[in-house]
Design a protein around this motif. Structure first.
Motif, PDB file in Angstrom:
ATOM      1  N   GLU A 105       0.822  -1.221   0.000  1.00  0.00           N
ATOM      2  CA  GLU A 105       0.000   0.000   0.000  1.00  0.00           C
ATOM      3  C   GLU A 105       0.854   1.268   0.000  1.00  0.00           C
ATOM      4  O   GLU A 105       0.355   2.365  -0.196  1.00  0.00           O
ATOM      5  CB  GLU A 105      -1.017   0.000   1.152  1.00  0.00           C
ATOM      6  CG  GLU A 105      -0.456  -0.179   2.533  1.00  0.00           C
ATOM      7  CD  GLU A 105      -0.428  -1.639   2.968  1.00  0.00           C
ATOM      8  OE1 GLU A 105      -0.208  -2.517   2.093  1.00  0.00           O
ATOM      9  OE2 GLU A 105      -0.629  -1.910   4.161  1.00  0.00           O
ATOM     10  N   ASN A 106       2.163   1.115   0.260  1.00  0.00           N
ATOM     11  CA  ASN A 106       3.047   2.276   0.191  1.00  0.00           C
ATOM     12  C   ASN A 106       3.694   2.453  -1.177  1.00  0.00           C
ATOM     13  O   ASN A 106       4.526   3.332  -1.373  1.00  0.00           O
ATOM     14  CB  ASN A 106       4.162   2.154   1.235  1.00  0.00           C
ATOM     15  CG  ASN A 106       3.600   2.171   2.646  1.00  0.00           C
ATOM     16  OD1 ASN A 106       2.582   2.819   2.897  1.00  0.00           O
ATOM     17  ND2 ASN A 106       4.214   1.440   3.555  1.00  0.00           N
ATOM     18  N   TYR A 107       3.324   1.600  -2.110  1.00  0.00           N
ATOM     19  CA  TYR A 107       3.930   1.661  -3.443  1.00  0.00           C
ATOM     20  C   TYR A 107       2.902   2.069  -4.492  1.00  0.00           C
ATOM     21  O   TYR A 107       1.704   1.947  -4.252  1.00  0.00           O
ATOM     22  CB  TYR A 107       4.518   0.285  -3.810  1.00  0.00           C
ATOM     23  CG  TYR A 107       5.795   0.002  -3.075  1.00  0.00           C
ATOM     24  CD1 TYR A 107       7.024   0.125  -3.702  1.00  0.00           C
ATOM     25  CD2 TYR A 107       5.772  -0.357  -1.726  1.00  0.00           C
ATOM     26  CE1 TYR A 107       8.204  -0.109  -3.013  1.00  0.00           C
ATOM     27  CE2 TYR A 107       6.942  -0.594  -1.027  1.00  0.00           C
ATOM     28  CZ  TYR A 107       8.158  -0.475  -1.680  1.00  0.00           C
ATOM     29  OH  TYR A 107       9.313  -0.698  -0.996  1.00  0.00           O
ATOM     30  N   HIS A 108       3.419   2.546  -5.631  1.00  0.00           N
ATOM     31  CA  HIS A 108       2.540   2.885  -6.749  1.00  0.00           C
ATOM     32  C   HIS A 108       2.958   2.106  -7.981  1.00  0.00           C
ATOM     33  O   HIS A 108       4.123   1.721  -8.109  1.00  0.00           O
ATOM     34  CB  HIS A 108       2.591   4.396  -7.029  1.00  0.00           C
ATOM     35  CG  HIS A 108       1.989   5.202  -5.926  1.00  0.00           C
ATOM     36  ND1 HIS A 108       2.743   5.690  -4.881  1.00  0.00           N
ATOM     37  CD2 HIS A 108       0.720   5.559  -5.680  1.00  0.00           C
ATOM     38  CE1 HIS A 108       1.941   6.327  -4.036  1.00  0.00           C
ATOM     39  NE2 HIS A 108       0.706   6.273  -4.496  1.00  0.00           N
ATOM     40  N   ASP A 109       2.005   1.892  -8.864  1.00  0.00           N
ATOM     41  CA  ASP A 109       2.317   1.194 -10.102  1.00  0.00           C
ATOM     42  C   ASP A 109       3.371   1.969 -10.883  1.00  0.00           C
ATOM     43  O   ASP A 109       3.356   3.199 -10.918  1.00  0.00           O
ATOM     44  CB  ASP A 109       1.058   1.054 -10.975  1.00  0.00           C
ATOM     45  CG  ASP A 109      -0.012   0.202 -10.308  1.00  0.00           C
ATOM     46  OD1 ASP A 109       0.343  -0.583  -9.405  1.00  0.00           O
ATOM     47  OD2 ASP A 109      -1.185   0.316 -10.683  1.00  0.00           O
ATOM     48  N   HIS A 243      -2.479  11.055 -10.541  1.00  0.00           N
ATOM     49  CA  HIS A 243      -1.536  10.772 -11.620  1.00  0.00           C
ATOM     50  C   HIS A 243      -0.845   9.419 -11.496  1.00  0.00           C
ATOM     51  O   HIS A 243      -0.114   9.007 -12.361  1.00  0.00           O
ATOM     52  CB  HIS A 243      -0.489  11.874 -11.707  1.00  0.00           C
ATOM     53  CG  HIS A 243      -1.078  13.245 -11.866  1.00  0.00           C
ATOM     54  ND1 HIS A 243      -2.011  13.517 -12.843  1.00  0.00           N
ATOM     55  CD2 HIS A 243      -0.905  14.388 -11.174  1.00  0.00           C
ATOM     56  CE1 HIS A 243      -2.361  14.795 -12.737  1.00  0.00           C
ATOM     57  NE2 HIS A 243      -1.718  15.337 -11.736  1.00  0.00           N
ATOM     58  N   ALA A 244      -1.062   8.745 -10.352  1.00  0.00           N
ATOM     59  CA  ALA A 244      -0.465   7.420 -10.176  1.00  0.00           C
ATOM     60  C   ALA A 244      -1.594   6.446  -9.850  1.00  0.00           C
ATOM     61  O   ALA A 244      -2.654   6.841  -9.408  1.00  0.00           O
ATOM     62  CB  ALA A 244       0.556   7.458  -9.044  1.00  0.00           C
ATOM     63  N   THR A 245      -1.364   5.186 -10.061  1.00  0.00           N
ATOM     64  CA  THR A 245      -2.372   4.180  -9.697  1.00  0.00           C
ATOM     65  C   THR A 245      -1.715   3.155  -8.775  1.00  0.00           C
ATOM     66  O   THR A 245      -0.497   3.087  -8.668  1.00  0.00           O
ATOM     67  CB  THR A 245      -2.922   3.449 -10.928  1.00  0.00           C
ATOM     68  OG1 THR A 245      -1.835   2.792 -11.590  1.00  0.00           O
ATOM     69  CG2 THR A 245      -3.582   4.418 -11.892  1.00  0.00           C
ATOM     70  N   GLN A 246      -2.536   2.384  -8.092  1.00  0.00           N
ATOM     71  CA  GLN A 246      -2.043   1.333  -7.195  1.00  0.00           C
ATOM     72  C   GLN A 246      -2.768   0.040  -7.520  1.00  0.00           C
ATOM     73  O   GLN A 246      -3.967  -0.071  -7.296  1.00  0.00           O
ATOM     74  CB  GLN A 246      -2.380   1.698  -5.752  1.00  0.00           C
ATOM     75  CG  GLN A 246      -1.237   2.334  -5.015  1.00  0.00           C
ATOM     76  CD  GLN A 246      -1.607   2.584  -3.570  1.00  0.00           C
ATOM     77  OE1 GLN A 246      -2.762   2.774  -3.231  1.00  0.00           O
ATOM     78  NE2 GLN A 246      -0.613   2.566  -2.722  1.00  0.00           N
ATOM     79  N   THR A 247      -2.052  -0.918  -8.048  1.00  0.00           N
ATOM     80  CA  THR A 247      -2.662  -2.224  -8.255  1.00  0.00           C
ATOM     81  C   THR A 247      -2.180  -3.142  -7.143  1.00  0.00           C
ATOM     82  O   THR A 247      -1.007  -3.468  -7.060  1.00  0.00           O
ATOM     83  CB  THR A 247      -2.237  -2.800  -9.624  1.00  0.00           C
ATOM     84  OG1 THR A 247      -2.510  -1.800 -10.613  1.00  0.00           O
ATOM     85  CG2 THR A 247      -3.011  -4.057  -9.950  1.00  0.00           C
ATOM     86  N   LEU A 248      -3.098  -3.479  -6.244  1.00  0.00           N
ATOM     87  CA  LEU A 248      -2.735  -4.316  -5.095  1.00  0.00           C
ATOM     88  C   LEU A 248      -3.288  -5.722  -5.316  1.00  0.00           C
ATOM     89  O   LEU A 248      -4.391  -5.876  -5.826  1.00  0.00           O
ATOM     90  CB  LEU A 248      -3.318  -3.727  -3.807  1.00  0.00           C
ATOM     91  CG  LEU A 248      -2.999  -2.243  -3.571  1.00  0.00           C
ATOM     92  CD1 LEU A 248      -3.667  -1.749  -2.298  1.00  0.00           C
ATOM     93  CD2 LEU A 248      -1.500  -2.011  -3.494  1.00  0.00           C
TER      94      LEU A 248
END
Ligand SMILES: [Zn+2]
Length: 249
Positions: A105-109, A243-248
């Protein structure tokens, strides 16, 4: 994709140009400056496979910016693709020990823009990678555009507790060449100091530099917000949400 010279469609335009029926497209001077600034930062030109022409790729989490860049590069870009998801990045960093407790959850795609192959990247590869690793060329000339694209890759604003922000640009890859990095700004009466692997600018120089570089490209407005820490933080938060997305997983 349509070749601008003959007007025909090709799946692999770079190959079509390589065959020599139509010339490689000319690179306009501003595009060359954009590419130079990106190469100082997140961009890289991988070793070309024998018989092939070189290309540049630019990995970033800021998808809005990469899509703008894709548009700006026009025929020279092959588009933006997802490189690694937030989950994959976190998992990689746990496995390599880089960050044993990395949480997704602390990272971005991470997205990547790939250019088409073009002889300009063969020249840049030779100039920028004399011994295999990237090294800023001695004859590097900063222009507002070059500096802008370097800054949006590796730069940041530090508001600290004194109110006015100071700008910094990380340049760990050039840690033996602090004086050279400082000298890039000589002609503009801007005097950064190279310390702890980064160039640090005074509050006054920060304002000069931001004005000199001109408008922020889409996705990086927060790095241009000097007036208020709260506004800077709001724009930065928005940049990571919008501007960023998160695919978890
Ligand atoms: Zn053609």
């Amino acid at each position: 994709m349509r070749c601008p010279s003959c007007g025909e469609d090709f799946d692999r335009l770079g190959l079509h140009w390589w065959h020599g029926t139509c010339p490689y497209p000319e690179i306009e001077p501003e595009i060359e400056e954009i590419l130079t600034g990106l190469l100082m930062g997140d961009g890289s030109i991988p070793v070309r496979r024998s018989g092939y022409t070189s290309l540049i790729h630019v990995p970033m989490t800021n998808r809005t910016f990469l899509e703008w860049l894709d548009d700006r590069l026009g025929i020279l870009s092959t588009g933006v693709s997802l490189k690694k998801t937030a989950s994959e990045l976190a998992s990689n960093n746990r496995q390599t020990g880089f960050s044993p407790t990395a949480r997704e959850e602390n990272y971005h795609d991470m997205y990547t823009l790939w250019s088409r192959t073009h002889p300009i990247f063969d020249e840049m590869r030779e100039t920028w990678y004399p011994d295999g690793g990237k090294r800023f060329p001695g004859r590097l000339e900063l222009t507002p555009t070059v500096a802008k694209f370097w800054y949006l890759c590796d730069g940041y604003l530090d508001f600290g507790s004194w109110g006015r922000p100071r700008l910094g640009i990380k340049a760990r890859n050039e840690k033996e060449r602090g004086e050279f990095l400082e000298s890039l700004f000589d002609t503009f009466d801007i005097s950064p100091k190279y310390r702890r692997h980064e160039l640090r600018f005074s509050c006054d120089d920060t304002e000069l530099l931001i004005e000199w570089m001109g408008e922020a490209p889409p996705g990086f407005e927060y790095k241009w917000e000097l007036d208020s820490k709260a506004e800077y933080q709001r724009l930065k938060k928005r940049a990571y949400e919008v501007h960023a997305t998160q695919t978890l997983s």
